[in-house]
Structure formats: C-alpha cells, structure tokens
Design a protein around this motif. Structure first.
Motif, PDB file in Angstrom:
ATOM      1  N   THR A  59       0.832  -1.209   0.000  1.00  0.00           N
ATOM      2  CA  THR A  59       0.000   0.000   0.000  1.00  0.00           C
ATOM      3  C   THR A  59       0.863   1.254   0.000  1.00  0.00           C
ATOM      4  N   GLU A  60       1.908   1.249   0.826  1.00  0.00           N
ATOM      5  CA  GLU A  60       2.806   2.407   0.887  1.00  0.00           C
ATOM      6  C   GLU A  60       3.534   2.615  -0.429  1.00  0.00           C
ATOM      7  N   VAL A  62       2.588   1.669  -3.469  1.00  0.00           N
ATOM      8  CA  VAL A  62       1.671   2.126  -4.512  1.00  0.00           C
ATOM      9  C   VAL A  62       1.288   3.588  -4.307  1.00  0.00           C
ATOM     10  N   ARG A  63       1.027   3.971  -3.084  1.00  0.00           N
ATOM     11  CA  ARG A  63       0.676   5.362  -2.813  1.00  0.00           C
ATOM     12  C   ARG A  63       1.814   6.314  -3.183  1.00  0.00           C
ATOM     13  N   CYS A  65       3.497   6.156  -5.690  1.00  0.00           N
ATOM     14  CA  CYS A  65       3.446   6.367  -7.146  1.00  0.00           C
ATOM     15  C   CYS A  65       2.541   7.526  -7.526  1.00  0.00           C
ATOM     16  N   GLY A  66       1.767   8.032  -6.565  1.00  0.00           N
ATOM     17  CA  GLY A  66       0.941   9.200  -6.826  1.00  0.00           C
ATOM     18  C   GLY A  66      -0.255   8.928  -7.728  1.00  0.00           C
ATOM     19  N   HIS A  70      -3.790   5.573  -9.990  1.00  0.00           N
ATOM     20  CA  HIS A  70      -5.243   5.627 -10.190  1.00  0.00           C
ATOM     21  C   HIS A  70      -5.605   5.598 -11.667  1.00  0.00           C
ATOM     22  N   GLU A 223      -8.446   0.503   0.185  1.00  0.00           N
ATOM     23  CA  GLU A 223      -7.624   1.646   0.552  1.00  0.00           C
ATOM     24  C   GLU A 223      -6.581   2.023  -0.489  1.00  0.00           C
ATOM     25  N   LEU A 224      -6.412   1.198  -1.526  1.00  0.00           N
ATOM     26  CA  LEU A 224      -5.409   1.509  -2.540  1.00  0.00           C
ATOM     27  C   LEU A 224      -5.937   2.503  -3.569  1.00  0.00           C
ATOM     28  N   PRO A 225      -5.039   3.326  -4.155  1.00  0.00           N
ATOM     29  CA  PRO A 225      -5.482   4.348  -5.111  1.00  0.00           C
ATOM     30  C   PRO A 225      -5.682   3.808  -6.521  1.00  0.00           C
TER      31      PRO A 225
END
Length: 371
Positions: A59-60, A62-63, A65-66, A70, A223-225
């Motif tokens: 999760t961290e 992937v987040r 990556c901005g 999404h 919770e993932l973007p």
C-alpha cells in the motif's frame, strides 16, 4: 491520460524484504512512477513474516506512485516463492507466513520424498524433488508442530496469491508459483490428490490456478489508489516474473543475485531432475523454467558488511580469506542445517578482504548450482 502515449500498468514486487511498485506506459515503455517500502522478517528459530506487513508495504509503495496508479488500466503482483500463508474463515492470517528460507521443514521434506517412493517418483510425478523450501514440506511441518493452526486454516495461499486476493476478493494463483508448492504436478498441470492426501491438505483450501493470459479479477473497493474495476492479472513467482520481463527465450541462462541466488532458463520441455538440484518449475507463458537456487546470496554479503560496519561496496583486493556463506543452511547443495565458515585468516587480513571473500563465496555457490 494526456501525459501517456498508451495505457498505464502497475507492476508490484513483494520480495522477502520489501515491496516495490512500478507504473509503466505500455505504449512507450517509459517508467512513469515508482515506489518502495520495507517490511519485516523475523529471525531466530525460523524465517517468518506477517502477511499483513506485506500488504502495508504494498500500500505504501503504490501510494508513493501518486496519481499515476489511479490512472492504471491493469495491475499485477509477483512475489517471493514457496511461502506458506494460512488464512482463517474471515481471510485473516492464522499465524505468520513460513518463508521460503525457513529450513525447519527439512525433516518433513525428507519424509515426504521417502513416503511417495523416492526422488525419481517425485521428479516424474511433480517435476521437482521437494526440499525444505517447498510449500508442501512447510504444510507438513505446520500440521505436525502446530496442529491447532492447521485445523484453523480455511485457505492456503502463496505470498503473491494473498496480495492478489486482497485486491480482487478472489482466491487465485498461477502455474508458475503453483509449481513451487510440491502439490501441483507438471505432467497434468493440476493439483495432485496423492500428494495432498500424503500431507493431509484439503484441495478445497487451495486457490484456482489461472492460465497464462487470463484475468484473475478486478480491483474491489479498498484503501489503494486504484480505480474500482481495474484489471488484475494472475501474477506469478519472482523468478518466473523476471524471466517474463526479460523476454527470455529457450537457450539463454540467467543468473540472479538477490536474497537468494538463482540460475534458470526457459525450456519447452518439462524438466525432471531426480537429484533435486534443478527444480522443474513452470514459467508465466506456458513453458517451463528449470531452476537451481541457493539460499545465501546478497543477504549473506550484507550480514558480513554489517558485522564490520562497512558499506557493501567497501571491498579490498588480496588476502587469503575464504568464506562459505551458508548462514541460513543451504538449498543447493541440500544442506539445510549447515552454517557459515570463515577460514584463511592472517594477521594482515582486513575487513574489506573478508567482505570480498563473502562476495566470492556467494557467487561461487551460485556458479556451482549453475554447473
């Protein structure tokens, strides 16, 4: 997606020690964004990790990556092979996962080889002779030493299966990672009921094997973007993923230096080595991936560097030190209870020369496996 020339895809690597995410523009091959986060491995009697730590690290990463994550049209997860993930009826881990480099299951591996009829039977029936790393031996260890954990288990997964299921809500695996369990048979490309009965594992606890090119599911809300409905590929084990990413074709061998060391090549013929040196794994495209693996590679080098307070690049030439890097026992050769050995020390031996010896020992072990 005005900044991209093609759809974006996200590849995630969940290794022994960290999670890495990469967003790539399919049209150009350009790397759009990256992210990385560490997770923990316990030491002591064995090697274990809480699968929830893998998810937190994923999760961290992937987040980090901005917004590009999404925008992705698809995502795929590859991970460390062999690890035993046991889940309860709610999908929560029953206990920490037993990792590939946990050698406590060596006695169970030897027993399984004998009870099925010996190494040749395993090589012919499954494609590999199981050692302590294989998931079948780990389940046998769990059933013997922690029967309450085995009874509480409602689903058995591999590391990348667990993460993919958290993305999609669907229990799947692929032939590449399944081939490292010891209960998926290469000749039939299916779970082997005889092996499952031998280890006392219900087939209903296992994930569906998704064929190469098939979709494992879509991203559910979480919770993932990622956008809901983003396609999720089957994913695979780390070595099969590397072979796929390299565009590897038959006839080209690869040496890979990581926590473990591996030597492998793609083959159109199913391997069956009764010595157990070469594992008869499947690849991610529909072919095969004969592979030899050592347990001790860069992690052994890093340990020596840490003992002397050195950067891993601080090697020095010369000297007569020799280092046998079997700090976690060894898989090739099959010496699960072996230990490391440092010899050839002199009064003028420097820490940098010992670090060089650690590199030499790790590489020599892998070249020996390749031979």
């Amino acid at each position: 997606m005005s900044t991209a020339e093609g759809p974006l895809v996200v590849g995630i690597d969940s290794s022994t020690q960290s999670a890495k995410a990469l967003v790539v523009d399919v049209g150009t091959g350009r790397i759009v964004a990256t992210g990385q986060a560490p997770h923990r491995v316990t030491t002591g009697a064995g090697r274990e990790s809480d699968p929830r730590d893998w998810w937190s690290a994923l999760t961290e990463a992937v987040r980090a990556c901005g917004p590009a994550a999404h925008q992705a049209a698809a995502v795929s997860v590859e991970g460390q092979q062999h690890g035993l993930v046991t889940l309860d009826a709610e999908g929560s881990p029953v206990r920490p996962a037993l990792l590939w480099n946990d050698v406590r299951s060596a006695p169970q591996a030897r027993r399984l080889v004998a009870e099925l009829g010996g190494p040749q039977v395993w090589a012919d029936r499954i494609g590999s002779v199981p050692g302590a790393s294989f998931t079948a031996a780990k389940w046998a260890w769990l059933a013997e030493h922690e029967p309450e954990s085995a009874r509480a288990t409602a689903a058995v997964r591999l590391p990348h299966d667990y993460l993919t299921e958290r993305l999609t809500g669907r229990g799947t695996t692929d032939r590449g990672d399944a081939s490292g369990t010891g209960w998926w048979a290469g000749p039939t490309e299916a779970y082997d009921d005889t092996v499952l009965e031998l280890i006392g594992l219900d087939r209903g606890l296992l994930p569906e094997v998704v064929a190469p090119g098939e979709v494992a599911g879509t991203v559910r809300e979480g919770e993932l973007p990622f956008a809901r409905g983003t396609l999720v590929a089957a994913g695979t084990g780390d070595n099969a993923a590397a072979a796929l990413g390299l565009g590897l074709r038959p006839g080209t061998p690869v040496l890979s230096l990581g926590t473990s060391g591996t030597a492998y090549a793609v083959s159109t013929r199913r391997p069956a080595d009764p010595t157990g040196t070469v594992a008869g794994f499947a690849d991610a495209r529909g072919d095969w991936l004969p592979l030899a693996c050592t347990l001790n590679c860069t992690q052994a080098v890093d340990r020596v560097a840490a003992l002397f307070g050195l950067d891993r690049e601080a090697v020095e030439p010369g000297g007569s030190a020799t280092f046998l890097p079997y700090l976690d026992g060894e898989r090739t050769p099959n010496l699960p209870h072996a230990s490391g050995l440092l010899t050839g020390l002199r009064h003028d031996t420097t820490p940098g020369q010992i670090l060089q010896a650690a590199y030499d020992g790790a590489v020599h072990s892998l070249l020996d496996a390749l031979g």
